[in-house]
Design a protein around this motif. Sequence first.
Motif, PDB file in Angstrom:
ATOM      1  N   GLN A  34     -34.171  50.049 -52.202  1.00 16.67           N
ATOM      2  CA  GLN A  34     -35.140  50.756 -51.255  1.00 16.67           C
ATOM      3  C   GLN A  34     -36.444  51.281 -51.771  1.00 16.67           C
ATOM      4  O   GLN A  34     -37.405  50.998 -51.016  1.00 16.67           O
ATOM      5  CB  GLN A  34     -34.448  51.962 -50.338  1.00 16.67           C
ATOM      6  CG  GLN A  34     -32.909  51.022 -49.575  1.00 16.67           C
ATOM      7  CD  GLN A  34     -32.362  52.340 -48.872  1.00 16.67           C
ATOM      8  OE1 GLN A  34     -33.130  52.909 -47.922  1.00 16.67           O
ATOM      9  NE2 GLN A  34     -31.471  52.732 -49.158  1.00 16.67           N
ATOM     10  N   MET A  35     -36.312  51.808 -53.086  1.00 16.31           N
ATOM     11  CA  MET A  35     -37.536  52.408 -53.525  1.00 16.31           C
ATOM     12  C   MET A  35     -38.482  51.314 -53.799  1.00 16.31           C
ATOM     13  O   MET A  35     -39.770  51.232 -53.979  1.00 16.31           O
ATOM     14  CB  MET A  35     -37.115  53.217 -54.697  1.00 16.31           C
ATOM     15  CG  MET A  35     -36.305  54.353 -54.529  1.00 16.31           C
ATOM     16  SD  MET A  35     -35.568  55.206 -55.958  1.00 16.31           S
ATOM     17  CE  MET A  35     -36.784  55.775 -56.640  1.00 16.31           C
ATOM     18  N   MET A  36     -37.685  50.079 -54.402  1.00 16.33           N
ATOM     19  CA  MET A  36     -38.602  48.996 -54.978  1.00 16.33           C
ATOM     20  C   MET A  36     -39.287  48.272 -53.749  1.00 16.33           C
ATOM     21  O   MET A  36     -40.618  47.827 -53.992  1.00 16.33           O
ATOM     22  CB  MET A  36     -37.578  47.947 -55.895  1.00 16.33           C
ATOM     23  CG  MET A  36     -37.263  48.333 -56.980  1.00 16.33           C
ATOM     24  SD  MET A  36     -35.836  47.302 -57.906  1.00 16.33           S
ATOM     25  CE  MET A  36     -37.139  45.884 -58.120  1.00 16.33           C
ATOM     26  N   ASP A  40     -43.146  47.947 -53.506  1.00 14.55           N
ATOM     27  CA  ASP A  40     -43.743  46.495 -53.600  1.00 14.55           C
ATOM     28  C   ASP A  40     -44.392  46.055 -52.476  1.00 14.55           C
ATOM     29  O   ASP A  40     -45.140  45.173 -52.380  1.00 14.55           O
ATOM     30  CB  ASP A  40     -42.517  45.601 -53.807  1.00 14.55           C
ATOM     31  CG  ASP A  40     -41.943  45.624 -55.287  1.00 14.55           C
ATOM     32  OD1 ASP A  40     -42.454  46.388 -56.050  1.00 14.55           O
ATOM     33  OD2 ASP A  40     -40.959  45.003 -55.359  1.00 14.55           O
ATOM     34  N   SER A  41     -44.029  46.751 -51.222  1.00 16.42           N
ATOM     35  CA  SER A  41     -44.696  46.324 -49.678  1.00 16.42           C
ATOM     36  C   SER A  41     -46.207  46.498 -49.846  1.00 16.42           C
ATOM     37  O   SER A  41     -46.862  46.041 -49.221  1.00 16.42           O
ATOM     38  CB  SER A  41     -43.979  47.054 -48.807  1.00 16.42           C
ATOM     39  OG  SER A  41     -44.240  48.555 -48.678  1.00 16.42           O
ATOM     40  N   ASP A  42     -46.640  47.723 -50.733  1.00 18.98           N
ATOM     41  CA  ASP A  42     -48.071  47.990 -50.807  1.00 18.98           C
ATOM     42  C   ASP A  42     -48.794  47.497 -51.969  1.00 18.98           C
ATOM     43  O   ASP A  42     -49.951  47.777 -52.100  1.00 18.98           O
ATOM     44  CB  ASP A  42     -48.395  49.443 -50.805  1.00 18.98           C
ATOM     45  CG  ASP A  42     -47.689  49.993 -49.551  1.00 18.98           C
ATOM     46  OD1 ASP A  42     -47.966  49.121 -48.245  1.00 18.98           O
ATOM     47  OD2 ASP A  42     -47.192  51.036 -49.231  1.00 18.98           O
ATOM     48  N   PRO A  46     -45.750  42.834 -57.430  1.00 12.73           N
ATOM     49  CA  PRO A  46     -44.763  43.738 -57.490  1.00 12.73           C
ATOM     50  C   PRO A  46     -44.367  43.933 -59.015  1.00 12.73           C
ATOM     51  O   PRO A  46     -44.380  42.998 -59.854  1.00 12.73           O
ATOM     52  CB  PRO A  46     -43.552  43.185 -56.754  1.00 12.73           C
ATOM     53  CG  PRO A  46     -43.846  41.682 -56.462  1.00 12.73           C
ATOM     54  CD  PRO A  46     -45.253  41.612 -56.830  1.00 12.73           C
ATOM     55  N   TYR A  47     -43.722  45.038 -59.192  1.00 19.62           N
ATOM     56  CA  TYR A  47     -43.114  45.348 -60.685  1.00 19.62           C
ATOM     57  C   TYR A  47     -41.842  44.751 -60.713  1.00 19.62           C
ATOM     58  O   TYR A  47     -40.854  44.632 -59.962  1.00 19.62           O
ATOM     59  CB  TYR A  47     -42.977  46.899 -60.719  1.00 19.62           C
ATOM     60  CG  TYR A  47     -44.237  47.531 -60.838  1.00 19.62           C
ATOM     61  CD1 TYR A  47     -45.148  47.421 -62.048  1.00 19.62           C
ATOM     62  CD2 TYR A  47     -44.521  48.661 -60.070  1.00 19.62           C
ATOM     63  CE1 TYR A  47     -46.440  48.418 -61.793  1.00 19.62           C
ATOM     64  CE2 TYR A  47     -45.792  49.343 -59.788  1.00 19.62           C
ATOM     65  CZ  TYR A  47     -46.803  49.160 -60.660  1.00 19.62           C
ATOM     66  OH  TYR A  47     -47.840  49.899 -60.890  1.00 19.62           O
ATOM     67  N   SER A  48     -41.422  44.699 -62.092  1.00 17.32           N
ATOM     68  CA  SER A  48     -40.138  44.143 -62.209  1.00 17.32           C
ATOM     69  C   SER A  48     -39.140  45.205 -62.142  1.00 17.32           C
ATOM     70  O   SER A  48     -39.719  46.309 -62.227  1.00 17.32           O
ATOM     71  CB  SER A  48     -39.859  43.534 -63.463  1.00 17.32           C
ATOM     72  OG  SER A  48     -39.748  44.348 -64.779  1.00 17.32           O
ATOM     73  N   VAL A  49     -37.799  45.169 -61.890  1.00 18.83           N
ATOM     74  CA  VAL A  49     -36.751  46.120 -61.899  1.00 18.83           C
ATOM     75  C   VAL A  49     -36.859  46.986 -63.236  1.00 18.83           C
ATOM     76  O   VAL A  49     -36.539  47.941 -63.322  1.00 18.83           O
ATOM     77  CB  VAL A  49     -35.530  45.612 -61.689  1.00 18.83           C
ATOM     78  CG1 VAL A  49     -34.829  44.732 -62.824  1.00 18.83           C
ATOM     79  CG2 VAL A  49     -34.283  46.757 -61.271  1.00 18.83           C
TER      80      VAL A  49
END
Length: 143
Positions: A34-36, A40-42, A46-49
């Motif tokens: 959920q945090m990712m 990532d939505s903004d 996106p960053y990797s895990v």
Amino acid sequence: MDLNAATTTTTTTTATAPAVVFEVYDTSESQLPQMMALIDSDLSEPYSVFTYRYFLRMSPSVSFVARDPALPAGSDVIGTVICKLESHRDQTLRGYIAMLAVAKPYRKHGIGSELVKRAVTAMRNQDADEVRRCTKETCGGRL
């Protein structure tokens, strides 16, 4: 409200704001998807895990989530701040605010500000000499 407490606290930030529960990051990684998704939505990329885990495993006690208890478990994280605390040049203990996100419907209620306050307080309580925020311009390729 006691910002020095790192425990779960329910706070209503304004008359029209939802009841929100603020918690220290749960190291079981159950909140991580959920945090990712929030962060990532903004972001344009996106960053990797592994980037998230780098911060969260280094200093889990200085990262926080905001939850809306009215939402079902597994989709209730509506805000997060991801931070780390580390020695800088063996002289100071530096805190970094690396990522901050609040779901769009929950913005403008002070939730992001409260997350940052809790993170800074937690870092100060762990003897941080300074706290910096990490932006695209200041951290660039270092993340």
